[in-house]
Write a protein that holds these residues in place. Structure first.
Motif, PDB file in Angstrom:
ATOM      1  N   GLY A   1       0.792  -1.217   0.000  1.00 26.72           N
ATOM      2  CA  GLY A   1       0.000   0.000   0.000  1.00 26.72           C
ATOM      3  C   GLY A   1       0.827   1.270   0.000  1.00 26.72           C
ATOM      4  O   GLY A   1       0.333   2.339  -0.362  1.00 26.72           O
ATOM      5  N   LEU A   2       2.088   1.185   0.391  1.00 30.54           N
ATOM      6  CA  LEU A   2       2.943   2.372   0.374  1.00 30.54           C
ATOM      7  C   LEU A   2       3.273   2.801  -1.055  1.00 30.54           C
ATOM      8  O   LEU A   2       3.627   3.956  -1.288  1.00 30.54           O
ATOM      9  CB  LEU A   2       4.230   2.127   1.163  1.00 30.54           C
ATOM     10  CG  LEU A   2       4.069   2.008   2.672  1.00 30.54           C
ATOM     11  CD1 LEU A   2       5.409   1.717   3.315  1.00 30.54           C
ATOM     12  CD2 LEU A   2       3.446   3.246   3.271  1.00 30.54           C
ATOM     13  N   ASP A   3       3.156   1.884  -2.013  1.00 33.57           N
ATOM     14  CA  ASP A   3       3.444   2.211  -3.411  1.00 33.57           C
ATOM     15  C   ASP A   3       2.390   3.135  -4.013  1.00 33.57           C
ATOM     16  O   ASP A   3       2.666   3.873  -4.944  1.00 33.57           O
ATOM     17  CB  ASP A   3       3.546   0.945  -4.263  1.00 33.57           C
ATOM     18  CG  ASP A   3       4.779   0.129  -3.920  1.00 33.57           C
ATOM     19  OD1 ASP A   3       5.710   0.689  -3.315  1.00 33.57           O
ATOM     20  OD2 ASP A   3       4.809  -1.063  -4.264  1.00 33.57           O
ATOM     21  N   ILE A   4       1.182   3.055  -3.489  1.00 34.35           N
ATOM     22  CA  ILE A   4       0.112   3.930  -3.977  1.00 34.35           C
ATOM     23  C   ILE A   4      -0.115   5.034  -2.956  1.00 34.35           C
ATOM     24  O   ILE A   4       0.478   5.030  -1.880  1.00 34.35           O
ATOM     25  CB  ILE A   4      -1.194   3.132  -4.234  1.00 34.35           C
ATOM     26  CG1 ILE A   4      -1.667   2.465  -2.945  1.00 34.35           C
ATOM     27  CG2 ILE A   4      -1.000   2.104  -5.328  1.00 34.35           C
ATOM     28  CD1 ILE A   4      -3.003   1.794  -3.062  1.00 34.35           C
ATOM     29  N   LYS A   5      -0.936   5.966  -3.245  1.00 33.56           N
ATOM     30  CA  LYS A   5      -1.218   7.051  -2.312  1.00 33.56           C
ATOM     31  C   LYS A   5      -2.121   6.546  -1.194  1.00 33.56           C
ATOM     32  O   LYS A   5      -3.299   6.858  -1.119  1.00 33.56           O
ATOM     33  CB  LYS A   5      -1.856   8.226  -3.046  1.00 33.56           C
ATOM     34  CG  LYS A   5      -0.996   8.809  -4.115  1.00 33.56           C
ATOM     35  CD  LYS A   5       0.219   9.474  -3.504  1.00 33.56           C
ATOM     36  CE  LYS A   5       1.077  10.094  -4.595  1.00 33.56           C
ATOM     37  NZ  LYS A   5       2.344  10.536  -4.123  1.00 33.56           N
ATOM     38  N   ILE A   6      -1.569   5.751  -0.316  1.00 32.26           N
ATOM     39  CA  ILE A   6      -2.329   5.044   0.717  1.00 32.26           C
ATOM     40  C   ILE A   6      -2.953   5.978   1.746  1.00 32.26           C
ATOM     41  O   ILE A   6      -3.953   5.641   2.364  1.00 32.26           O
ATOM     42  CB  ILE A   6      -1.436   3.977   1.405  1.00 32.26           C
ATOM     43  CG1 ILE A   6      -2.273   2.972   2.167  1.00 32.26           C
ATOM     44  CG2 ILE A   6      -0.425   4.637   2.320  1.00 32.26           C
ATOM     45  CD1 ILE A   6      -3.166   2.147   1.313  1.00 32.26           C
ATOM     46  N   LEU A   7      -2.390   7.153   1.937  1.00 33.79           N
ATOM     47  CA  LEU A   7      -2.918   8.045   2.961  1.00 33.79           C
ATOM     48  C   LEU A   7      -4.344   8.496   2.665  1.00 33.79           C
ATOM     49  O   LEU A   7      -5.015   9.045   3.526  1.00 33.79           O
ATOM     50  CB  LEU A   7      -1.999   9.251   3.147  1.00 33.79           C
ATOM     51  CG  LEU A   7      -0.623   8.923   3.727  1.00 33.79           C
ATOM     52  CD1 LEU A   7       0.226  10.171   3.818  1.00 33.79           C
ATOM     53  CD2 LEU A   7      -0.734   8.267   5.082  1.00 33.79           C
ATOM     54  N   THR A   8      -4.811   8.249   1.455  1.00 33.50           N
ATOM     55  CA  THR A   8      -6.201   8.587   1.133  1.00 33.50           C
ATOM     56  C   THR A   8      -7.160   7.486   1.571  1.00 33.50           C
ATOM     57  O   THR A   8      -8.368   7.644   1.447  1.00 33.50           O
ATOM     58  CB  THR A   8      -6.361   8.833  -0.382  1.00 33.50           C
ATOM     59  OG1 THR A   8      -5.969   7.653  -1.088  1.00 33.50           O
ATOM     60  CG2 THR A   8      -5.524  10.017  -0.831  1.00 33.50           C
ATOM     61  N   PHE A   9      -6.650   6.386   2.090  1.00 29.13           N
ATOM     62  CA  PHE A   9      -7.472   5.271   2.566  1.00 29.13           C
ATOM     63  C   PHE A   9      -7.265   5.106   4.074  1.00 29.13           C
ATOM     64  O   PHE A   9      -6.379   4.369   4.511  1.00 29.13           O
ATOM     65  CB  PHE A   9      -7.100   3.964   1.855  1.00 29.13           C
ATOM     66  CG  PHE A   9      -7.274   4.023   0.369  1.00 29.13           C
ATOM     67  CD1 PHE A   9      -8.542   3.912  -0.198  1.00 29.13           C
ATOM     68  CD2 PHE A   9      -6.186   4.204  -0.465  1.00 29.13           C
ATOM     69  CE1 PHE A   9      -8.704   3.965  -1.571  1.00 29.13           C
ATOM     70  CE2 PHE A   9      -6.341   4.256  -1.841  1.00 29.13           C
ATOM     71  CZ  PHE A   9      -7.603   4.149  -2.396  1.00 29.13           C
ATOM     72  N   PRO A  10      -8.082   5.784   4.900  1.00 25.70           N
ATOM     73  CA  PRO A  10      -7.875   5.770   6.348  1.00 25.70           C
ATOM     74  C   PRO A  10      -7.892   4.379   6.971  1.00 25.70           C
ATOM     75  O   PRO A  10      -7.151   4.119   7.915  1.00 25.70           O
ATOM     76  CB  PRO A  10      -9.029   6.612   6.895  1.00 25.70           C
ATOM     77  CG  PRO A  10      -9.579   7.350   5.738  1.00 25.70           C
ATOM     78  CD  PRO A  10      -9.202   6.607   4.509  1.00 25.70           C
TER      79      PRO A  10
END
Length: 107
Positions: free
Chosen positions: A54-63
């Motif tokens: 998940g760090l490869d994608i913009k994971i911070l948008t998925f709480p």
């Protein structure tokens, strides 16, 4: 790390703090076969594979994903990021103690 604390931390954690948490966990975890905190049907190693990706994608948008990352590997966060446990009033109470005096019956 418990779920409630992970949820609170996930609200403010940065991408850099997450990556540092994963790096520390990678260095310190020795048994990857332990059961995951997030999902009892997988190992900590499997949780790593799923969550680290998940760090490869913009994971911070998925709480929810961030909460699960912190829940699983939050023990490896810097101490200042962890939620401090307040001392409860029960722990602050001073008690008086005396050794019990045992009397023989009939005397």
């Amino acid at each position: 790390m418990n779920k409630t604390d992970a949820k609170k931390i996930a609200e403010t954690i940065t991408y850099e703090q997450l990556t540092k948490m994963f790096d520390t966990a990678k260095d310190k975890i020795t048994d990857w076969t332990v059961v995951s905190n997030v999902n009892k049907s997988i190992s900590k190693g499997t949780a790593w594979n799923v969550l680290y990706k998940g760090l490869d994608i913009k994971i911070l948008t998925f709480p929810v994903a961030v909460k699960n990352m912190v829940w699983e590997f939050g023990d490896y966060l810097d101490e200042e990021l962890k939620i401090s446990k307040n001392i409860t009033s029960k722990q602050q109470v001073r008690i008086t103690h005396q050794k019990p005096i045992f009397y023989k019956r009939g005397n």
